[in-house]
Scaffold this motif. Structure first.
Motif, PDB file in Angstrom:
ATOM      1  N   UNK A  48      -5.241  -0.163  -2.423  1.00 51.81           N
ATOM      2  CA  UNK A  48      -5.352   0.157  -3.845  1.00 51.81           C
ATOM      3  C   UNK A  48      -6.780  -0.026  -4.343  1.00 51.81           C
ATOM      4  N   UNK A  49      -7.180   0.847  -5.256  1.00 48.05           N
ATOM      5  CA  UNK A  49      -8.483   0.674  -5.895  1.00 48.05           C
ATOM      6  C   UNK A  49      -8.406  -0.513  -6.848  1.00 48.05           C
ATOM      7  N   UNK A  89       0.816  -1.190   0.000  1.00 44.44           N
ATOM      8  CA  UNK A  89       0.000   0.000   0.000  1.00 44.44           C
ATOM      9  C   UNK A  89       0.863   1.257   0.000  1.00 44.44           C
ATOM     10  N   UNK A  90       2.113   1.127  -0.403  1.00 38.93           N
ATOM     11  CA  UNK A  90       3.043   2.235  -0.197  1.00 38.93           C
ATOM     12  C   UNK A  90       2.759   3.411  -1.118  1.00 38.93           C
ATOM     13  N   UNK A 122     -12.437   2.508   1.598  1.00 35.89           N
ATOM     14  CA  UNK A 122     -11.170   1.858   1.944  1.00 35.89           C
ATOM     15  C   UNK A 122     -10.286   1.546   0.742  1.00 35.89           C
ATOM     16  N   UNK A 123     -10.630   2.085  -0.428  1.00 33.22           N
ATOM     17  CA  UNK A 123      -9.804   1.867  -1.626  1.00 33.22           C
ATOM     18  C   UNK A 123      -9.508   3.201  -2.302  1.00 33.22           C
ATOM     19  N   UNK A 170     -13.956   1.698  -6.756  1.00 34.68           N
ATOM     20  CA  UNK A 170     -13.834   1.428  -5.329  1.00 34.68           C
ATOM     21  C   UNK A 170     -14.376   0.051  -4.974  1.00 34.68           C
ATOM     22  N   UNK A 171     -13.883  -0.516  -3.885  1.00 27.90           N
ATOM     23  CA  UNK A 171     -14.543  -1.658  -3.255  1.00 27.90           C
ATOM     24  C   UNK A 171     -15.660  -1.122  -2.375  1.00 27.90           C
ATOM     25  N   UNK A 172     -16.839  -1.736  -2.472  1.00 30.27           N
ATOM     26  CA  UNK A 172     -17.983  -1.327  -1.660  1.00 30.27           C
ATOM     27  C   UNK A 172     -18.185  -2.309  -0.514  1.00 30.27           C
ATOM     28  N   UNK A 173     -19.226  -3.131  -0.625  1.00 32.02           N
ATOM     29  CA  UNK A 173     -19.435  -4.165   0.394  1.00 32.02           C
ATOM     30  C   UNK A 173     -18.292  -5.177   0.341  1.00 32.02           C
ATOM     31  N   UNK A 174     -17.909  -5.638   1.508  1.00 34.15           N
ATOM     32  CA  UNK A 174     -16.841  -6.631   1.608  1.00 34.15           C
ATOM     33  C   UNK A 174     -17.292  -7.812   2.454  1.00 34.15           C
ATOM     34  N   UNK A 175     -16.797  -8.988   2.119  1.00 35.41           N
ATOM     35  CA  UNK A 175     -17.055 -10.154   2.950  1.00 35.41           C
ATOM     36  C   UNK A 175     -16.270 -10.061   4.250  1.00 35.41           C
ATOM     37  N   UNK A 176     -16.788 -10.716   5.272  1.00 33.48           N
ATOM     38  CA  UNK A 176     -16.030 -10.892   6.504  1.00 33.48           C
ATOM     39  C   UNK A 176     -15.120 -12.094   6.370  1.00 33.48           C
TER      40      UNK A 176
END
Length: 409
Positions: A189-190, A130-131, A362-363, A196-202
């Motif tokens: 990163x996108x 993520x640098x 978060x992206x 963008x990432x929207x909903x994400x799994x746990x």
């Protein structure tokens, strides 16, 4: 009256060379999650990079990483320290910024240097994840600090050392920050197309250990209790749970056990991952696993034990989170970007923040791809583009007359 943000965004055009040089310097400093010294070297570099922001800087130790090894022994690995930087905690709007310092590339990895694939594409460890995103974050914040609206926003940055192993040590720091902030901006990163990432799994990472009884495989085979066989039965039934509940996937990943073929194996270790879309699925999964464990434990001379937990809840979008995405999309449109948000099976610190009730994107990091491999790449022009996007989001938030939507569930 419409505010003209153009002059304050234009400043970022002159920051490209610095952003690129610092991204390369960070990428060529190995910071594999278990390389605590390397992560701390990155932390020291970031401390220097952040001086211009004039925030309050804190170094925060985190708990060591615990791991069950192939011998059935719990090992402890020290982690690098987290870095927290805060400014204007009294401001009306508080924003949490997060980016991880660690990568998936260990200090003995062969992938340590960057190289150019073409004039717009840089290949290297962590350039995207993520640098590069760290430099996007810092330059966007610097743009805010140079603007006339800086006093409207208080912020805190968390650079954490352990995201790539699930943030076990830094999760409490994220939960703590959630008590103070209104929204989050995280610099994973996108997608390669910029979305963008929207909903994400746990996600949950688990380990099971079976102990049996060793015996000579020829002379006294009947006295042995085969831990490998018991584990195979467990894994088979565990994998059969796939497809029984929508959105739940279970991935048996690694089995370690046995040795000389003339000895009945008395120890076997298995590691697996579970992904899910509904927080309620956690209880179902654990209930099913408990039943499987009980069946194996009922066997004569066999014992099985579960380790691990669900470390990240599913990221379910609240009304506030959807409106935050809409704001980001509008900002993207004004910059010539056509952005959407899409569901993904991956998870990150955005899951943790959302679980605490904080809307976040978060992206916001760079455009690139093939992360977690030696083919990882960064589209270098996205350093400026994504910094402008974040800066414009901040300007819009700072000049908004109504942010009540941030409280919507």
């Amino acid at each position: 009256m419409t505010t003209d943000f153009t002059p304050f965004l234009a400043w970022l055009d002159d920051q490209y060379e610095e952003m690129l040089a610092k991204t390369i310097a960070l990428a060529e400093t190995n910071s594999g999650s278990l390389n605590a010294d390397g992560v701390n070297r990155v932390r020291e570099m970031l401390t220097e990079y952040c001086q211009v922001l004039e925030g309050e800087i804190e170094v925060l130790p985190v708990a060591p990483y615990q791991n069950l090894n192939a011998n059935g022994e719990m090992e402890s690995f020290p982690l690098g320290d987290a870095l927290r930087i805060r400014k204007r905690p009294e401001a009306p709007l508080q924003i949490f910024f997060c980016g991880h310092m660690d990568t998936v590339f260990a200090k003995d990895s062969s992938f340590q240097q960057v190289r150019w694939l073409d004039e717009e594409t840089l290949n290297g460890p962590g350039v995207a994840d993520l640098k590069g995103g760290i430099m996007v974050m810092l330059k966007a914040l610097e743009a805010l600090e140079r603007s006339p609206w800086a006093d409207k926003i208080g912020w805190e940055i968390l650079f954490n050392p352990d995201e790539e192993i699930g943030s076990p040590g830094s999760a409490p720091l994220i939960a703590d920050a959630a008590k103070r902030v209104n929204l989050g901006m995280i610099y994973e990163p996108c997608f390669p197309d910029g979305n963008f990432a929207g909903e994400r799994k746990g996600s949950g990472n688990f380990c099971v250990m079976v102990r049996g009884k060793a015996a000579h495989a020829g002379r006294e085979h009947h006295l042995g209790r085969n831990a490998v066989r018991a584990m195979c039965d467990f894994v088979s039934e565990l994998d059969d749970l796939n497809g029984q509940r929508p959105g739940v996937t279970i991935n048996p990943g690694l089995i370690e056990g046995g040795g000389a073929v003339n000895i009945v194996p008395d120890l076997c270790i298995h590691r697996f991952n579970i992904r899910l879309v509904d927080p309620a699925d956690e209880a179902w999964c654990l209930g099913q696993i408990d039943e499987l464990l009980a069946k194996i434990n009922a066997r004569d001379g066999i014992g099985i034990e579960l380790f691990g937990k669900f470390g990240r809840k599913p990221k379910v979008l609240s009304a506030a989170n959807t409106k935050l995405f809409e704001l980001a999309r509008e900002c993207g449109q004004s910059l010539g970007m056509d952005l959407q948000w899409l569901p993904t099976g991956g998870c990150c610190d955005g899951n943790n923040l959302a679980a605490a009730g904080i809307p976040n994107i978060d992206t916001l990091g760079v455009q690139g791809g093939k992360i977690h491999s030696s083919d990882e790449y960064l589209k270098v022009k996205s350093l400026n583009e994504r910094a402008k996007l974040s800066a414009l989001i901040l300007f819009k938030l700072a000049t908004s007359e109504n942010l009540n939507w941030l409280e919507e569930n």
